[in-house]
Design a protein around this motif. Structure first.
Motif, mmCIF file in Angstrom:
data_model
loop_
_atom_site.group_PDB
_atom_site.id
_atom_site.type_symbol
_atom_site.label_atom_id
_atom_site.label_comp_id
_atom_site.label_asym_id
_atom_site.label_seq_id
_atom_site.Cartn_x
_atom_site.Cartn_y
_atom_site.Cartn_z
ATOM 1 N N ILE A 124 0.853 -1.184 0.000
ATOM 2 C CA ILE A 124 0.000 0.000 0.000
ATOM 3 C C ILE A 124 0.887 1.232 0.000
ATOM 4 C CG2 ILE A 124 -1.829 1.243 1.216
ATOM 5 C CD1 ILE A 124 -2.437 -1.491 2.624
ATOM 6 N N ALA A 184 0.682 5.728 -0.479
ATOM 7 C CA ALA A 184 -0.217 6.884 -0.460
ATOM 8 C C ALA A 184 0.581 8.146 -0.755
ATOM 9 C CB ALA A 184 -0.908 6.994 0.891
ATOM 10 N N LEU A 196 -11.139 1.823 1.465
ATOM 11 C CA LEU A 196 -10.864 2.778 0.391
ATOM 12 C C LEU A 196 -12.163 3.457 -0.037
ATOM 13 C CD1 LEU A 196 -8.463 0.610 -1.791
ATOM 14 C CD2 LEU A 196 -7.847 2.371 -0.128
ATOM 15 N N ALA A 231 -0.262 10.632 4.308
ATOM 16 C CA ALA A 231 -0.975 9.898 5.351
ATOM 17 C C ALA A 231 -0.893 10.679 6.653
ATOM 18 C CB ALA A 231 -0.385 8.510 5.535
ATOM 19 N N VAL A 253 -4.382 6.894 -2.600
ATOM 20 C CA VAL A 253 -3.951 5.561 -2.164
ATOM 21 C C VAL A 253 -3.860 4.619 -3.356
ATOM 22 C CG1 VAL A 253 -4.482 3.616 -0.662
ATOM 23 C CG2 VAL A 253 -5.082 5.930 0.045
ATOM 24 N N ALA A 273 -5.422 8.477 4.705
ATOM 25 C CA ALA A 273 -4.477 8.723 3.621
ATOM 26 C C ALA A 273 -5.202 9.293 2.414
ATOM 27 C CB ALA A 273 -3.769 7.428 3.237
#
Length: 175
Positions: A47, A49, A96, A52, A66, A63
């Motif tokens: 993952i 971003a 998400l 964050a 992403v 975040a």
């Protein structure tokens, strides 16, 4: 060989970054963080971003921008992109939102409004309707799940549910 230095203009302003220092001190954040791990079924998860922020008082971290990738041992690749996300490491969940896009190496492209994913196993499900472009046509559904069901088999399932509409478009044959 002679070296002569140029005259330095001492009246010219020094370049400074246009940054609000008080805002930086007040609002904690990480730029371009990365999180990675391996699920119990052997899939790797990564993952990333843009920015964050840590959660306050036990809240999950948030975040923006992403991107996540899940790669299964069998070679399936699932790429996730979203405008925002929440990473709750204690609960083992990634949520998400903000225009979620799912792209699989098997040829599916799915748009969803929210997606909830486990971090310890390959298990994703949409929270709301999805629209998918598949190698064989288009799919509209009230929900989507991607999961690994059987530890003895390497298969991963993509299950569309809740009022599925499939528009089949057969492959065109060249004359």
């Amino acid at each position: 060989l002679f070296l002569f230095s140029r005259r330095i203009d001492t009246d010219a302003a020094l370049p400074y970054a246009e940054v609000d220092v008080e805002d930086l001190a007040r609002n904690q954040r990480l730029t371009a963080p990365e999180y990675s791990g391996v699920t119990t079924d052997g899939a790797s998860i990564m993952i990333q971003a843009g920015v964050a922020r840590p959660g306050a008082g036990g809240d999950p971290a948030t975040a923006e921008a992403v991107n996540a990738t899940i790669e299964t041992p069998g070679g399936l690749r699932i790429a996730l992109d979203a405008g925002q996300g929440r990473l709750d490491d204690a609960a083992g969940r990634l949520i998400l939102a903000g225009g979620v896009e799912i792209v699989t190496s098997s040829g599916y492209r799915v748009a969803a409004t929210r997606l909830d994913s486990a971090l310890d196993r390959t298990e994703l499900h949409s929270e709301g309707a999805v629209r998918a472009e598949a190698p064989f046509g288009a799919i509209d559904a009230g929900g989507l799940q991607i999961r690994h069901d059987d530890g003895r088999r390497p298969d991963y399932l993509m299950v569309f549910s809740d009022g599925v509409k499939l528009v089949y478009q057969p492959a065109k044959k060249d004359p």
